[in-house]
Design a protein around this motif. Structure first.
Motif, PDB file in Angstrom:
ATOM      1  N   GLY A  40    -116.058  10.902 -45.578  1.00 16.63           N
ATOM      2  CA  GLY A  40    -116.108   9.544 -45.406  1.00 16.63           C
ATOM      3  C   GLY A  40    -114.630   8.864 -45.176  1.00 16.63           C
ATOM      4  O   GLY A  40    -113.734   9.606 -45.149  1.00 16.63           O
ATOM      5  N   PRO A  41    -114.912   7.600 -45.042  1.00 16.05           N
ATOM      6  CA  PRO A  41    -113.582   6.960 -44.250  1.00 16.05           C
ATOM      7  C   PRO A  41    -112.510   7.025 -45.360  1.00 16.05           C
ATOM      8  O   PRO A  41    -111.291   7.155 -44.965  1.00 16.05           O
ATOM      9  CB  PRO A  41    -114.161   5.620 -43.984  1.00 16.05           C
ATOM     10  N   HIS A  42    -112.653   6.919 -46.594  1.00 17.56           N
ATOM     11  CA  HIS A  42    -111.628   6.812 -47.689  1.00 17.56           C
ATOM     12  C   HIS A  42    -111.082   8.164 -47.567  1.00 17.56           C
ATOM     13  O   HIS A  42    -109.732   8.142 -47.720  1.00 17.56           O
ATOM     14  CB  HIS A  42    -112.131   6.279 -49.023  1.00 17.56           C
ATOM     15  N   LEU A  44    -110.773  10.403 -45.514  1.00 18.86           N
ATOM     16  CA  LEU A  44    -109.938  10.423 -44.231  1.00 18.86           C
ATOM     17  C   LEU A  44    -108.574   9.735 -44.239  1.00 18.86           C
ATOM     18  O   LEU A  44    -107.698  10.171 -43.741  1.00 18.86           O
ATOM     19  CB  LEU A  44    -110.715  10.146 -42.926  1.00 18.86           C
TER      20      LEU A  44
END
Ligand SMILES: Nc1ncnc2c1ncn2[C@@H]1O[C@H](COP(=O)(O)OP(=O)(O)O)[C@@H](O)[C@H]1O
Lengths: 443, 572
Positions: A40-42, A44
């Motif tokens: 997920g983006p968070h 990363l």
């Protein structure tokens, strides 16, 4: 964006003090080390921050993983029992008589085995005894024991079937010790496991335990109370005679079904009686019950004794009080009597004294020549003087009379005596006890 | 090196590779994950390969070969990859090619060429062939060759299994960008929807598949996920439900055709029975009744029957109950209460079953969102969640250098301290027993972290106390007040008695201060003012607290709490 909180902060208490308006009082509790899911983006973004131009090695990996909380179970390592070769030869058709727990290697857990343990035990056995594996290993075990495993799992992982089996799982029973055994001591050690085992049938959980000799009376009473009102789920359909399938006549089927029903009922009744007998026996052998009885008896005796003593004391006290009162009354009476006697005497004495004093006063009048200066007093003067003296005496209380007497005592000089009388009469006049000119002879 | 070769940009997809089915998904230009249908129009592609006269079939076509050509049909092989023969359960392969021990690995003996003699094909090779087919389907759909994938795996997939899968994929010219856990992929699929809002929550992912069910409890904090507990059941899944229907239809069939023989006792009949039972089961997820129809089921006799949903639900009652128990069990295993759970994501094909979701609805508190077709109209297709999640992750890391992915997933990055307890402030009263604890940072929040809240002040403003504490969640159980026995006529006493007992106790979450941390005073707050409280927790658990009036001239209070002595899974 900040979350909005609607309830207000507290008001600062009076006298609050801190350095620069701050006061630290603790540190955070030690954290859990966990693996973040690298997804997920968070995450990363987190990874970018944490790496920040650094690279990590294999050593770092080992170090980082050291304290990580595990979320996956190890394989069912703890469930391992040697397999009885006789058991491995079992025919699955006879599944009703197989020990399902032993088949899965859970003999020491039995009714206590969790669902998870059963699942894992099953898997372990399947991995080992699957017919494909046996064939590969050149064994001719066939799939008979594998079927036993499947049957055991079928029974044990179905809560209803499992209870039916647990109901008749003799291997989990603990035989109650005999009276003789118990009387050698070790009541708690011998009977504790019996009740623990019986407790598995209780609908109500947890089940109160036997405890030890330090248990309170309340606990012991609660214990027996529970066992005399035991609500058991134990049932006996597992021992049903097989109902023949559709091929048999319906009557025959009905007959067997009915027979089964009756057998279940009978066994249930017997089981209830058995348990009651068992509890009776334990109660009978339980030293604590005797101890509590004795204590209760002693307590009762003590109470009675105390009551009697109290009664006796009350009686004595009452008696004493009565005597005391009588004594007091008597003393009072006596003292009053004495007082009265003394009073009489004093009065008499006073009377005598007064008489005597009066005589002195009267005599003084005579000695003082009836207050007449110069020669013998005329008769009228004598009469007046005597009358005045008498009237004066009546106006004096005994003390005044005594004082007057004292003044007059030994006086022979007529002037002096007259002067004393004059003064006295004036005193009486100024005290308002007499009127001016009342005593004519002294005028 | 001088020859700067044009490296074609990666084309990455998401793959969910299941024991029963596989799915492929990609992320559109708008960032939306879509599952790709293969040439046959299937989005759930059975993970089955079948060989007929040297021709390879995959997916639905291969599945239908289970009836006539079971010996040359390989199914349910995923869990065998990277394992030794000792540790596999061959049970699911009873009706297809049986796994065999081959050197240190597992293989199938199948006739995969025109030759009469069977060849030994390792599970790795089978996997390669399956992935190659998936890759081809995706490439055909996208119109460009797919070169890489994010692949989902169960949470208990070992490193050895992953390595084996990576090798098998590489043999199909597919670079595995990353393996991600199936339940996490499912949560990501939901969280990546444009309408979802970022919130701290605890999700239970129930992945109910064909031959196994896997459940995980996942804490989501600021968009980062941590798995708190998992449970696996290798004997619970769609096949158990198939079996219920198989037994039912077999018995019905036997009633009518006593002499035809039990269809369960003949391989081909059994295969037909199974395929049709599964179809009936799926139909019952949508309709109130379904038809069973098999030509020549057994003894040459055609058989048709109808079953309605309530009958099915009754028959499968016990299996359904096992799903519920598995799911409630993992909550307990995580040391949580059902009240701690915010949502349940039902994933995997079996999650289409309405009764399973409805049972969960009944077993969990009303407040919990249950994402399944039967309980929530906005739920996504449970069969597609893992593939979608994988596709989203693939689009996020598509441009990453290989080393970047490796380093980002390194334990030095992933292993992170998580707060043991919640951190919050006291409202209304500074007295720990009277004040109301308001969470700022939930337990299990990974650090470092920073959070800000705005809190109102007492009506008059003035001097206020910001008291920071650790809080513990407790469950308060309220027994219903025994209803006063209404005076009523004797006759109707008996009817009413029963209802009285059914009043259920109410359970609620309450917070208790477990440890005061710090106090800060904000003075001279104007009437109606708000206080901004910012909590910064560093990686070593040092805390910086900043409290100031929102829009106030004062610069506010700043205080530091030193880090605890032991930073471990122990006690500080
Ligand atoms: N609509 C449906 N209703 C009920 N069960 C379904 C439905 N669709 C698929 N299934 C079942 O889901 C199972 C496969 O789930 P899936 O998640 O693809 O499995 P796996 O994770 O084992 O690959 C099968 O048992 C299948 O019958």
């Amino acid at each position: 964006m900040a979350t909005q909180v609607q309830l207000p902060l507290p008001v600062l208490p009076d006298g609050w003090a801190g350095t620069n308006n701050f006061k630290a009082s603790g540190t955070l509790s030690a954290p859990n080390q966990r693996n973040l899911e690298p997804v997920g983006p968070h995450f990363l973004a987190h990874a970018r921050r944490k790496r920040h131009k650094r690279t990590f090695s294999e050593d770092d990996r080992i170090q980082a993983q050291e304290n990580v909380k595990k979320v996956e179970d190890d394989d069912a390592g703890e469930i391992s029992e040697p397999e009885d070769p006789v058991m491995l030869q079992r025919d699955a058709k006879d599944w009703k008589n197989q020990d399902h727990y032993a088949v899965l290697g859970l003999s020491k857990y039995r009714y206590r085995a969790t669902e998870d343990q059963i699942k894992r035990a099953h898997r372990k056995k399947v991995l080992r005894h699957h017919p494909d594996k046996k064939a590969a290993a050149g064994s001719d075990e066939g799939d008979s024991f594998f079927k036993c495993i499947q049957k055991a799992t079928e029974v044990l992982s179905d809560p209803v079937k499992r209870r039916q089996f647990d109901s008749v799982d003799e291997a989990a029973d603990v035989e109650p010790p005999s009276k003789k055994q118990t009387q050698k001591g070790n009541f708690y050690k011998l009977w504790g496991p019996v009740f623990r085992a019986e407790g598995r049938f209780s609908k109500a959980q947890p089940v109160p335990q036997l405890g030890n000799d330090k248990a309170t009376k309340e606990d012991v009473e609660k214990f027996y109370d529970f066992w005399y009102n035991f609500d058991s789920w134990r049932s006996f359909e597992y021992q049903d005679e097989d109902v023949p399938d559709d091929t048999e006549s319906r009557d025959q089927r009905r007959h067997i079904e009915k027979k089964n029903m009756n057998a279940r009922k009978k066994k249930k009744t017997e089981d209830t009686a058995r348990l009651r007998g068992l509890v009776d026996q334990a109660l009978d052998l339980d030293e604590r019950i005797k101890k509590f009885k004795k204590e209760a008896h002693a307590e009762k005796n003590k109470k009675r004794f105390e009551k009697e003593a109290a009664e006796k004391k009350a009686k004595e006290d009452a008696q004493k009080a009565k005597e005391e009162e009588a004594k007091l009354t008597k003393e009072k009476e006596e003292s009053e009597k004495a007082d009265r006697a003394a009073g009489k005497k004093a009065k008499e004495a006073a009377k005598n004294a007064a008489k005597k004093n009066k005589r002195v006063v009267r005599a003084a009048v005579k000695d003082g020549n009836y207050f007449y200066s110069g020669g013998d007093a005329p008769a009228s003067q004598i009469e007046h003087a005597l009358n005045d003296a008498d009237s004066l005496i009546t106006k004096l209380d005994p003390d005044e009379l005594a004082a007057l007497t004292a003044k007059l005592n030994g006086k022979t000089d007529g002037g002096e005596i007259t002067k004393i009388f004059k003064e006295e009469s004036e005193r009486l006049v100024s005290a308002g006890k007499a009127q001016a000119g009342e005593f004519k002879s002294l005028a | 090196m001088s020859g700067e070769e044009e490296v074609p940009p990666r084309v990455a997809i998401g793959i969910s590779f299941g024991n029963s089915n596989s799915s492929i998904a990609y992320t559109t230009g708008e960032g939306k994950a879509e599952v790709i249908a293969n040439e046959e129009g299937d989005r759930q592609i059975p993970s089955i390969l079948s060989y007929v006269e040297g021709e390879e079939f995959q997916g639905t076509q291969a599945k239908s070969q289970l009836v006539r050509n079971s010996a040359n049909t390989v199914a349910y092989f995923r869990d065998f990859l990277g394992q030794d023969f000792k540790s596999i359960d061959p049970t699911p392969c009873h009706q297809s090619a049986h796994p065999k021990e081959h050197e240190t690995t597992i293989a199938f003996s199948i006739r995969d060429s025109e030759s009469e003699t069977p060849s030994t094909v390792t599970v790795s090779e089978i996997t390669t062939r399956h992935l190659r087919r998936l890759k081809t389907s995706a490439s055909d759909f996208l119109g460009k060759p797919v070169t890489a994938a994010v692949i989902t795996v169960p949470t208990n997939c070992t490193d050895a299994q992953k390595e084996a899968l990576k090798i098998a994929a590489a043999a199909a010219d597919l670079e595995v960008l990353q393996f991600i856990n199936e339940p996490t992929a499912a949560v990501l699929a939901y969280d990546a929807r444009p309408e979802s809002e970022l919130s701290d929550k605890i999700t239970v992912v129930a992945d109910l598949g064909g031959t196994r069910s896997d459940v995980a409890v996942i804490a989501s904090r600021g968009g980062m996920y941590s798995i708190l507990a998992t449970a696996h059941d290798y004997n619970l899944g769609g096949s158990q439900l198939d079996q219920v229907l198989m037994d039912h239809f077999a018995k019905e069939f036997l009633k009518k055709n006593k002499s035809a023989g039990d269809p369960r006792e003949n391989d081909r009949s059994l295969a037909k029975l199974k395929l049709e039972s599964e179809a009936v089961k799926k139909a019952l997820s949508l309709g109130a009744s379904a038809n069973f129809s098999v030509e020549s089921l057994a003894g040459g006799i055609d058989y048709t029957a109808t079953v309605n949903r309530s009958r099915y639900e009754l028959l499968a009652n016990k299996v359904f109950a096992s799903f519920t128990r598995l799911i409630t069990g993992v909550v307990e295993k995580a040391g949580l209460d059902v009240l701690d759970i915010d949502e349940i994501v039902c994933s995997g094909g079996t999650s289409h079953t309405p009764k399973i979701a409805n049972n969960l609805r009944a077993a969990f508190p009303e407040s919990i969102t249950i994402y399944a077709p039967a309980t929530n109209t906005s739920s996504l297709n449970p069969s597609e969640l893992a593939a979608r999640g994988a596709a989203i992750q693939a689009s996020l890391i598509q441009e990453f250098e290989k080393e970047d992915v490796e380093q980002s997933t390194h334990p030095m990055v992933t292993v992170t301290p998580h707060l043991r307890n919640a951190i919050g402030v006291l409202l209304i009263s500074g007295d720990e027993s009277k004040g109301k604890f308001k969470t700022i940072l939930e337990a299990e929040t990974p650090v470092p972290v920073r959070r800000t809240v705005h809190v109102t002040t007492p009506r008059e403003g003035g001097d206020v106390l910001v008291k920071l504490c650790e809080g513990l969640r407790e469950i308060k159980v309220t027994k219903p007040e025994p209803k006063p026995k209404a005076e009523k006529a004797d006759e109707d006493d008996e009817d009413d008695d029963d209802d009285d007992d059914e009043d259920e106790e109410t359970r609620e979450k309450v917070w208790k201060v477990s440890k005061p941390l710090a106090e800060a005073a904000v003075k001279g707050v104007k009437k109606g003012g708000k206080i901004e409280v910012q909590v910064n927790v560093s990686a070593d658990l040092e805390v910086v607290v900043i409290a100031r009036e929102v829009g106030g001239k004062n610069e506010g209070v700043r205080g530091v709490l030193s880090k605890p002595d032991v930073v471990e899974n122990g006690k500080a």
